[in-house]
Design a protein around this motif. Structure first.
Motif, PDB file in Angstrom:
ATOM      1  N   PHE A   1      35.757  21.735  45.220  1.00 25.21           N
ATOM      2  CA  PHE A   1      34.356  22.225  44.911  1.00 25.21           C
ATOM      3  C   PHE A   1      33.380  20.906  44.255  1.00 25.21           C
ATOM      4  O   PHE A   1      32.510  20.641  44.354  1.00 25.21           O
ATOM      5  N   ARG A   2      34.513  20.264  43.211  1.00 25.97           N
ATOM      6  CA  ARG A   2      33.499  19.236  42.486  1.00 25.97           C
ATOM      7  C   ARG A   2      33.311  17.999  43.452  1.00 25.97           C
ATOM      8  O   ARG A   2      32.137  17.472  43.367  1.00 25.97           O
ATOM      9  N   SER A   3      34.047  17.742  44.432  1.00 25.78           N
ATOM     10  CA  SER A   3      33.904  16.753  45.386  1.00 25.78           C
ATOM     11  C   SER A   3      32.741  17.200  46.239  1.00 25.78           C
ATOM     12  O   SER A   3      32.249  16.050  46.840  1.00 25.78           O
ATOM     13  N   ASN A   4      32.594  18.219  46.554  1.00 31.09           N
ATOM     14  CA  ASN A   4      31.308  18.567  47.622  1.00 31.09           C
ATOM     15  C   ASN A   4      30.218  19.102  46.778  1.00 31.09           C
ATOM     16  O   ASN A   4      29.223  19.483  47.503  1.00 31.09           O
ATOM     17  N   LEU A   5      30.044  18.979  45.635  1.00 36.38           N
ATOM     18  CA  LEU A   5      28.909  19.354  44.822  1.00 36.38           C
ATOM     19  C   LEU A   5      27.840  18.362  44.785  1.00 36.38           C
ATOM     20  O   LEU A   5      28.244  17.320  44.504  1.00 36.38           O
ATOM     21  N   VAL A   6      26.652  18.615  45.301  1.00 45.49           N
ATOM     22  CA  VAL A   6      25.678  17.588  45.358  1.00 45.49           C
ATOM     23  C   VAL A   6      24.305  18.098  44.523  1.00 45.49           C
ATOM     24  O   VAL A   6      24.065  18.969  44.430  1.00 45.49           O
ATOM     25  N   PHE A   7      24.209  17.275  43.534  1.00 50.96           N
ATOM     26  CA  PHE A   7      22.933  17.612  42.634  1.00 50.96           C
ATOM     27  C   PHE A   7      21.634  17.066  43.140  1.00 50.96           C
ATOM     28  O   PHE A   7      21.712  15.927  43.769  1.00 50.96           O
ATOM     29  N   PHE A   8      20.754  17.885  42.688  1.00 51.12           N
ATOM     30  CA  PHE A   8      19.339  17.351  43.054  1.00 51.12           C
ATOM     31  C   PHE A   8      18.524  16.417  41.961  1.00 51.12           C
ATOM     32  O   PHE A   8      18.999  16.921  40.977  1.00 51.12           O
ATOM     33  N   HIS A   9      18.225  15.380  42.192  1.00 52.59           N
ATOM     34  CA  HIS A   9      17.579  14.602  41.368  1.00 52.59           C
ATOM     35  C   HIS A   9      15.870  14.252  41.718  1.00 52.59           C
ATOM     36  O   HIS A   9      15.825  14.351  43.009  1.00 52.59           O
ATOM     37  N   THR A  10      15.306  13.773  40.886  1.00 55.43           N
ATOM     38  CA  THR A  10      14.063  13.371  41.265  1.00 55.43           C
ATOM     39  C   THR A  10      13.804  11.675  41.028  1.00 55.43           C
ATOM     40  O   THR A  10      14.749  11.118  40.413  1.00 55.43           O
ATOM     41  N   PRO A  11      12.802  11.046  41.703  1.00 50.11           N
ATOM     42  CA  PRO A  11      12.501   9.701  41.641  1.00 50.11           C
ATOM     43  C   PRO A  11      12.695   9.042  40.209  1.00 50.11           C
ATOM     44  O   PRO A  11      13.076   8.030  39.740  1.00 50.11           O
ATOM     45  N   THR A  12      11.972  10.110  39.338  1.00 50.06           N
ATOM     46  CA  THR A  12      11.787   9.573  37.868  1.00 50.06           C
ATOM     47  C   THR A  12      13.154   9.593  37.267  1.00 50.06           C
ATOM     48  O   THR A  12      13.441   8.619  36.403  1.00 50.06           O
ATOM     49  N   GLU A  13      13.881  10.682  37.358  1.00 46.08           N
ATOM     50  CA  GLU A  13      15.345  10.302  36.773  1.00 46.08           C
ATOM     51  C   GLU A  13      16.037   9.313  37.330  1.00 46.08           C
ATOM     52  O   GLU A  13      16.844   8.859  36.548  1.00 46.08           O
TER      53      GLU A  13
ATOM     54  N   LEU B   1      43.205  22.724  43.049  1.00 48.58           N
ATOM     55  CA  LEU B   1      43.006  22.179  44.418  1.00 48.58           C
ATOM     56  C   LEU B   1      41.588  22.844  44.856  1.00 48.58           C
ATOM     57  O   LEU B   1      40.737  21.902  45.226  1.00 48.58           O
ATOM     58  N   ILE B   2      41.289  23.978  44.616  1.00 44.98           N
ATOM     59  CA  ILE B   2      39.950  24.519  44.943  1.00 44.98           C
ATOM     60  C   ILE B   2      38.807  23.962  43.947  1.00 44.98           C
ATOM     61  O   ILE B   2      37.721  23.529  44.342  1.00 44.98           O
ATOM     62  N   LEU B   3      39.130  23.853  42.630  1.00 42.95           N
ATOM     63  CA  LEU B   3      38.172  23.197  41.762  1.00 42.95           C
ATOM     64  C   LEU B   3      37.828  21.870  42.026  1.00 42.95           C
ATOM     65  O   LEU B   3      36.731  21.415  42.272  1.00 42.95           O
ATOM     66  N   ASN B   4      38.739  21.137  42.444  1.00 44.18           N
ATOM     67  CA  ASN B   4      38.727  19.760  43.101  1.00 44.18           C
ATOM     68  C   ASN B   4      37.981  19.557  44.073  1.00 44.18           C
ATOM     69  O   ASN B   4      36.901  18.795  44.384  1.00 44.18           O
TER      70      ASN B   4
END
Length: 146
Positions: free
Chosen positions: A30-42, A25-28
């Motif tokens: 964490f995964r759903s609240n994880l937000v990745f940073f991206h660039t416009p090029t990506e 439950l904790i890992l799930n």
């Protein structure tokens, strides 16, 4: 097997099961609240999962901010000087939000390629830019003061 050992074994197994479920439950969460940073090029290269919430950083393109009269809807473009991403946001923008300045937006990329932002973060002073955004802009060929 002796009844005391059997009882002890059942207690240990039940404890392990509870720990396993709690860890899952904790890992799930964490995964759903994880937000990745991206660039416009990506994003332009299609390296971003469109069904996840992401953060995109860069500069607000000069002349791109369009405010809806009498409303809170705003459209603007974020660029890393190589590629750009159109952004749609409804809400109050931070006081430090300006064209040509660094910003980070959080939201989802729509099927139309527009980032539907739920949060807009502006730099907090004239020399600050998130390190990821500064790196992306430098990789794109423009020198930025950190």
């Amino acid at each position: 097997m002796h009844p005391k050992r059997k009882k002890r074994l059942l207690i240990v197994l039940a404890g392990l099961a509870v720990v396993a479920v709690a860890s899952g439950l904790i890992l799930n969460a964490f995964r759903s609240n994880l937000v990745f940073f991206h660039t416009p090029t990506e994003i332009a290269a299609g390296q971003v999962d469109t069904d996840r919430v992401i953060r995109v950083g860069g500069l607000v393109e000069a002349g791109s901010v369009e405010r809806e009269p009498g409303g809170l809807r705003v459209r603007f473009v974020i660029t890393d000087t190589a590629r750009s991403v159109p952004v749609r946001y409804e809400g109050i923008l931070p006081d430090l939000f300006r064209e040509g300045h660094g910003t980070v937006v959080q939201g989802r990329i729509g099927t139309d390629g527009v980032l539907a932002a739920t949060q807009v973060l502006a730099k907090h002073d004239e020399n600050y830019m998130p390190p990821e955004a500064a790196d992306a802009i430098q990789r794109a060929g423009e020198t930025v003061v950190q």
